[in-house]
Design a protein around this motif. Structure first.
Motif, mmCIF file in Angstrom:
data_model
loop_
_atom_site.group_PDB
_atom_site.id
_atom_site.type_symbol
_atom_site.label_atom_id
_atom_site.label_comp_id
_atom_site.label_asym_id
_atom_site.label_seq_id
_atom_site.Cartn_x
_atom_site.Cartn_y
_atom_site.Cartn_z
ATOM 1 N N UNK A 15 0.838 -1.197 0.000
ATOM 2 C CA UNK A 15 0.000 0.000 0.000
ATOM 3 C C UNK A 15 0.876 1.252 0.000
ATOM 4 N N UNK A 16 0.435 2.254 -0.729
ATOM 5 C CA UNK A 16 1.119 3.537 -0.739
ATOM 6 C C UNK A 16 0.750 4.345 0.502
ATOM 7 N N UNK A 17 1.690 5.190 0.947
ATOM 8 C CA UNK A 17 1.416 6.077 2.067
ATOM 9 C C UNK A 17 0.198 6.946 1.765
ATOM 10 N N UNK A 18 -0.561 7.222 2.786
ATOM 11 C CA UNK A 18 -1.738 8.062 2.630
ATOM 12 C C UNK A 18 -3.033 7.293 2.525
ATOM 13 N N UNK A 19 -2.950 5.974 2.382
ATOM 14 C CA UNK A 19 -4.151 5.131 2.361
ATOM 15 C C UNK A 19 -4.284 4.453 3.716
ATOM 16 N N UNK A 20 -5.409 4.595 4.335
ATOM 17 C CA UNK A 20 -5.634 4.020 5.656
ATOM 18 C C UNK A 20 -6.438 2.731 5.558
ATOM 19 N N UNK A 21 -6.337 1.930 6.610
ATOM 20 C CA UNK A 21 -7.157 0.723 6.708
ATOM 21 C C UNK A 21 -6.610 -0.488 6.003
ATOM 22 N N UNK A 22 -5.365 -0.406 5.475
ATOM 23 C CA UNK A 22 -4.832 -1.534 4.710
ATOM 24 C C UNK A 22 -4.664 -2.782 5.565
#
Length: 533
Positions: free
Chosen positions: A505-512
Motif C-alpha cells: 500500500x502507498x502512504x496516505x491510504x488508511x485501513x490496509x
C-alpha cells in the motif's frame, strides 16, 4: 522505519492487527479521490462461464470479492474474525437445542440499491434460487443442510435444516446466500455477464473489454443499511495481466494498493525497502495449496498417490519457491484452525524415495510412473510455475516418476478440471469461512466442488455429520481428526503448503491492515485516505 506491518493471530483462528506502519493507520474519511486497488484476478465471460458473478454460480476468491462489496448477506464475518455478526439481519440464531431451526429477522426498511424494499420473501427467493439452479461450480453445496425455508411477515426468515449444522451461520455469511432482487434475477436461470443488483455497501459499474472485466468501479450505495461502515465513496478494482504489471502501477502511483497475487520477489522487495513510500502488510493467512486426483484413473491408483506423498518434500518446496512466506502443510485443515491434525506427517514421516519404491513394488506398479501435473498459469500468482517445476524435479529425481507439467489459463483450466480431463491437478483453497468443516466437506462430501469421484462412506455418513453437531468446535476435533486421517490413508488430495497474506500500500491510504481478512475476503469498505505516520 519498519516497512512491514504485521497482522498477528491474537488467539488460534482469530486475527487481530497489532502493529501499524506507514500509510496504514488513521481515521480516513468519506470523501476524496477514488482509491484504486490492483489484483491479478481475471474476470472473463465465456461459453463455459457465462455468468461469473451470479451469486448462484460464483465460487472462487476473485468473484466472491466482487460480490462481497455489492450483495448483502444475512450475516457477515466480522473485521477481526470470530462468529458471524448480523448484516442484512438485525438478529439471527438457533431456536432449538439440536441446531436444526435457525431464524433471522431483517433490519427495518432494508432496501436494494435501486430503492426497492427487501422482504423476507426476497431472501427466500435468493437462497432457494441457488439451491434450485445447482450450478456446476458446486457452490450450492454450501446450502446442502437446508431442508426448507419459510417466512413470517415481511421480516422473518426461518430455516429448517435436514441435520444439525453448527456451521450454518458461517454459510449464511457467504455470497451464495446473498440477497438479490427478483426483478433482475430469474428463478431458474443464471444471470449472464457482469451486472449485479443487491443491497451491499457498494454498487458495481463493470468496465468490460473483449468479454473481460478489466475494471470494477464500486460506488457507495446510498440505500445501504448494515453492519459495515464504508470509509470511502468510491473504490476502483483494476485487473492486471501479471504481478509485475501490477507492481509497476503501484510504484508509479497509478494504483494505491496491490493485493492478490503478489510474487515472492515483490513481497521481499517492498518489505526490505527503507526509503520507499510503499508498505507491506502481512497477515497470517488460511490459504492452502494442494494436488487433487481423479481417483478413478488407473494412472493414479492409491499406491501411486501414497508414493507421491512419500516422495514430495514440502519443506524443500516451500523454501525454494516461497521462503518464509509459506509453511509446509500436512493436512487439508491448516494450522491455526481448531481441529487441525498433521495426519500426513503422522502417516508418512519425512520424505523417503525408498519407502515410496516399496509402496509401488508391493502394489506391482512398474516404474517410472508417467504422470502429467496440470496447473493454472494466471490465478494463484507467478510462482505457481516454479512450484510445479520443483514438484516435477522432486518426483523425477526419485527415479520412480516421469512427470510432465502443463499450465493453462484459469478460464480454460477450470472447465477442463470440472469435465474430468485431468488425472492430477494443482489447486488452491481460500476458505469460505474459518472452520475445519470448510476445508473438508467441500472436497469430500456429496456434490463436492472439485467433482472428485472419491467417496468415503464413513466420512460422508458419520464423521461430517458428527462434527457439525458440535457447536463447540474443540468437541468436534475427534471427528475432524478422523476425517483427516482417512484422507492421509487414501490420498484423494495431497496438501502441500499454507501461506501468509500480503498487500502492498502507498502512504496516505488508511485501513490496509483490514483490507483482507483471514478468509482472503477483500474488505474495500475499510480503505480510506488520511494522514500517514
Amino acid at each position: 522505519m519498519n516497512r512491514k506491518t504485521l497482522v498477528l493471530p491474537a488467539v488460534i483462528g482469530l486475527l487481530t492487527p497489532v502493529i501499524a506502519a506507514c500509510g496504514t493507520t488513521g481515521g480516513g474519511g468519506d470523501s476524496g479521490d477514488a482509491i484504486v486497488v490492483g489484483t491479478t484476478d481475471r474476470f472473463t465471460v465465456s461459453q463455459d462461464t457465462p455468468a461469473p458473478i451470479d451469486p448462484a454460480y460464483a465460487y472462487d476468491v476473485g468473484t466472491w470479492n466482487i460480490l462481497r462489496q455489492t450483495v448483502q448477506t444475512l450475516l457477515v464475518q466480522p473485521r477481526g474474525e470470530g462468529e458471524p455478526e448480523p448484516e442484512a439481519a438485525e438478529s439471527c440464531g438457533f431456536t432449538d437445542n439440536g441446531n436444526e431451526r435457525y431464524v433471522c429477522k431483517l433490519r427495518k426498511d432494508l432496501k436494494f440499491a435501486n430503492g426497492d424494499a427487501i422482504t423476507a420473501e426476497d431472501v427466500k427467493f435468493s437462497i432457494d434460487r441457488a439451491r434450485a439452479i445447482k450450478a456446476d461450480s458446486g457452490v450450492f453445496a454450501l446450502l446442502s443442510t437446508i431442508d426448507t425455508i419459510e417466512t413470517e411477515g415481511d421480516r422473518e426468515v426461518i430455516f429448517h435444516l435436514n441435520t444439525s449444522d453448527a456451521t450454518f451461520p458461517y454459510k449464511l455469511s457467504t455470497p451464495v446466500a446473498g440477497i438479490v432482487n427478483p426483478d433482475d434475477y430469474e428463478k431458474n436461470k443464471l444471470r449472464d455477464g457482469f451486472k449485479v443488483d443487491g443491497s451491499g455497501p457498494y454498487t458495481l459499474d463493470a468496465q468490460v473489454e473483449n468479454d473481460e472485466m478489466v475494471k470494477a468501479v464500486f460506488t457507495k450505495n446510498p440505500h445501504y443499511k448494515g453492519n459495515l461502515e464504508p470509509k470511502n465513496d468510491e473504490v476502483v478494482l483494476r485487473s492486471f495481466a501479471s504481478a509485475d504489471a501490477m507492481g509497476d502501477a503501484l510504484e508509479k502511483g497509478d494504483i494505491d494498493l496491490m493485493t492478490r497475487t503478489m510474487s515472492p520477489k515483490q513481497i521481499t522487495k517492498f518489505s526490505e525497502s527503507h526509503d520507499s513510500d510503499i508498505d507491506v502488510v502481512q497477515s497470517s493467512g488460511l490459504e492452502i495449496r494442494y494436488l487433487a486426483f481423479n481417483t478413478k484413473a488407473s494412472e493414479v491408483s492409491t499406491a501411486v498417490r501414497q508414493a507421491m506423498a512419500e516422495v514430495i518434500d514440502r519443506a524443500e518446496l516451500v523454501a525454494k519457491v516461497y521462503g518464509s512466506q509459506a509453511e509446509p502443510l500436512y493436512s487439508l485443515v491448516p494450522a491455526g484452525i481448531t481441529g487441525h491434525s498433521n495426519s500426513f506427517y503422522n502417516k508418512y514421516g519425512e520424505p523417503s524415495a525408498a519407502k515410496a519404491r516399496t509402496t509401488l513394488q508391493t502394489a506391482g506398479i512398474t516404474t517410472p510412473v508417467k504422470l502429467t501435473l496440470h496447473y493454472t498459469t494466471d490465478h494463484y500468482g507467478p510462482a505457481t510455475e516454479k512450484e510445479f517445476e520443483q514438484l516435477k524435479k522432486q518426483l523425477d529425481d526419485s527415479g520412480l516418476f516421469d512427470v510432465t507439467i502443463k499450465g493453462e489459463p484459469w478460464n480454460a483450466f477450470v472447465p477442463a478440471e470440472r469435465k474430468g480431463e485431468y488425472d492430477v491437478w494443482g489447486m488452491g483453497w481460500f476458505p469460505d469461512f474459518p472452520d475445519a468443516d470448510n476445508y473438508l466437506a467441500p472436497f469430500l462430501d456429496k456434490d463436492n466442488f472439485l467433482k472428485l469421484p472419491y467417496a468415503n462412506s464413513k466420512i460422508r455418513g458419520t464423521l461430517i455429520p458428527e462434527s457439525r453437531r458440535e457447536a463447540d468446535r474443540l468437541t468436534a476435533s475427534e471427528s475432524l481428526t478422523g476425517i483427516q486421517d482417512i484422507v492421509a490413508d487414501d490420498v484423494p488430495i495431497l496438501p502441500l503448503w499454507q501461506g501468509n497474506q500480503y498487500v502492498a500500500v502507498r502512504d496516505g491510504v488508511t485501513g490496509a491492515e483490514y483490507a483482507v481478512n483471514s478468509s482472503s475476503t477483500l474488505q474495500l469498505w475499510e480503505l480510506g485516505r488520511g494522514i500517514s505516520d
